[in-house]
Design a protein around this motif. Structure first.
Motif, PDB file in Angstrom:
ATOM      1  N   ALA A 130      -3.244   0.574  -6.802  1.00 14.95           N
ATOM      2  CA  ALA A 130      -3.869   1.270  -7.928  1.00 14.95           C
ATOM      3  C   ALA A 130      -3.616   2.768  -7.761  1.00 14.95           C
ATOM      4  O   ALA A 130      -3.130   3.212  -6.718  1.00 14.95           O
ATOM      5  N   ASN A 156       0.838  -1.195   0.000  1.00 20.23           N
ATOM      6  CA  ASN A 156       0.000   0.000   0.000  1.00 20.23           C
ATOM      7  C   ASN A 156       0.874   1.245   0.000  1.00 20.23           C
ATOM      8  O   ASN A 156       1.914   1.273   0.658  1.00 20.23           O
ATOM      9  N   THR A 196      -8.445   0.608  -2.772  1.00 20.13           N
ATOM     10  CA  THR A 196      -8.460  -0.850  -2.844  1.00 20.13           C
ATOM     11  C   THR A 196      -8.975  -1.485  -1.558  1.00 20.13           C
ATOM     12  O   THR A 196      -9.778  -2.422  -1.581  1.00 20.13           O
ATOM     13  N   THR A 197      -8.542  -0.966  -0.413  1.00 18.28           N
ATOM     14  CA  THR A 197      -8.936  -1.556   0.868  1.00 18.28           C
ATOM     15  C   THR A 197     -10.238  -0.975   1.413  1.00 18.28           C
ATOM     16  O   THR A 197     -10.683  -1.374   2.493  1.00 18.28           O
ATOM     17  N   GLU A 238      -4.302   7.081  -3.447  1.00 24.69           N
ATOM     18  CA  GLU A 238      -3.634   5.770  -3.452  1.00 24.69           C
ATOM     19  C   GLU A 238      -2.750   5.659  -4.691  1.00 24.69           C
ATOM     20  O   GLU A 238      -3.204   5.896  -5.813  1.00 24.69           O
ATOM     21  N   ASN A 240     -13.375   4.053  -3.194  1.00 23.81           N
ATOM     22  CA  ASN A 240     -12.573   3.989  -4.412  1.00 23.81           C
ATOM     23  C   ASN A 240     -11.208   3.361  -4.177  1.00 23.81           C
ATOM     24  O   ASN A 240     -10.587   2.846  -5.116  1.00 23.81           O
TER      25      ASN A 240
END
Length: 222
Positions: free
Chosen positions: A157, A112, A202-203, A153, A200
Motif C-alpha cells: 500500500a 514490501n 501493512t505489517t 510504505e 498504518n
C-alpha cells in the motif's frame, strides 16, 4: 673655566646624534601573535551551529526489514552553559538537528517496499571535561535523546507514518577556544532511540533507531 665647560657640554650634545646616526641599525622583524584565550574563561553561556554525518546506523524493527547500514548528513544548532573549576569544566548542553539519515527495504517475495528516515533529532546532555591547556577542552557527554522517524510504505500500500522516539545518547569530543568568544568543536556520539508501533503500515512493525554521528561546529561564547 666656566666658559670652557659649557662649550664642551654643547659639543657633546651635538655630537651624540651624529655618532648615533653612524651606528649600524638592527633590522626590525614583524612578529605574528596568535590569539590565545586567557585562563578561566570557560564559564558562561554559548550558542552555535554544527554540521555532521551519520554512519553505521540502523532502523531496528521486529518484522525482518533489512534497514541497516543507514547513513546521511545532519546539521543544526546547539546551546549550553559551562562552569569552570580549576582545570575541570562541567555543564549542560542541548542541540537540535535536521537529519537526512535513511534506508530503504525492498522485498519482492513479501512483497514490501519500505523507506525509513530520521527526519530530526535532538538531545539534552550533561558535559564534563578537562583542560589539557587553557584553550583546549577534552570532554565526555551523555543524556536524553529525541528523534522523529518516518516510515513510508510503497508496496503493498502507499502510506506514510511518523513517530517521535525517545532514548539516550553518549559520546566524547574536544573544543578549542580561538578567542575569548569563539570556539570550535569536534564530537562523536552514539544514539539509541526506542521502538514505536507503526500501525498504518501493512505489517504494523515496531521501528526504532540506533546509530553513530560525527559532527563539527562553532560556538559563540558570551
Amino acid at each position: 673655566m666656566k666658559k670652557i665647560l659649557c662649550a664642551a657640554a654643547a659639543v657633546a650634545m651635538l655630537a651624540g646624534p651624529a655618532l648615533g646616526a653612524d651606528l649600524p641599525r638592527r633590522p626590525i622583524h614583524d612578529t605574528v601573535v596568535m590569539p590565545v584565550a586567557p585562563a578561566g574563561v570557560w564559564t558562561g553561556f554559548y550558542v552555535g551551529a554544527h554540521l555532521g554525518a551519520g554512519f553505521s546506523s540502523r532502523f531496528n524493527n521486529d518484522v525482518g526489514f533489512g534497514l541497516g547500514s543507514a547513513s546521511g548528513f545532519l546539521g543544526g544548532l546547539q546551546a549550553g552553559y559551562d562552569y569552570q573549576a580549576d582545570r575541570f569544566v562541567m555543564g549542560i548542553a542541548a542541540d537540535l538537528s535536521y537529519a537526512g539519515i535513511s534506508r530503504r527495504h525492498i522485498d519482492a517475495i513479501g512483497p514490501n517496499d519500505v523507506r525509513t528516515s530520521l527526519n530530526w533529532n535532538g538531545s539534552l546532555r550533561a558535559r564534563l571535561g578537562y583542560l589539557v591547556q587553557d584553550n583546549l577542552l577534552l570532554y565526555a557527554t551523555g543524556g536524553l535523546a529525541l528523534g522523529n522517524v518516518q516510515a513510508r510504505e510503497l508496496v503493498p500500500a502507499v502510506v506514510t507514518q511518523s513517530r517521535s522516539l525517545v532514548g539516550w545518547t553518549a559520546g566524547v569530543g574536544g573544543e578549542y577556544m580561538f578567542t575569548r568568544n569563539v570556539s570550535a568543536l569536534l564530537e562523536y556520539r552514539y544514539t539509541s532511540l526506542g521502538r514505536a508501533n507503526y500501525l498504518n503500515l501493512t505489517t504494523a512493525p515496531r521501528i526504532g533507531f540506533e546509530g553513530h554521528t560525527l559532527r563539527t561546529g562553532l560556538n559563540y561564547r558570551f
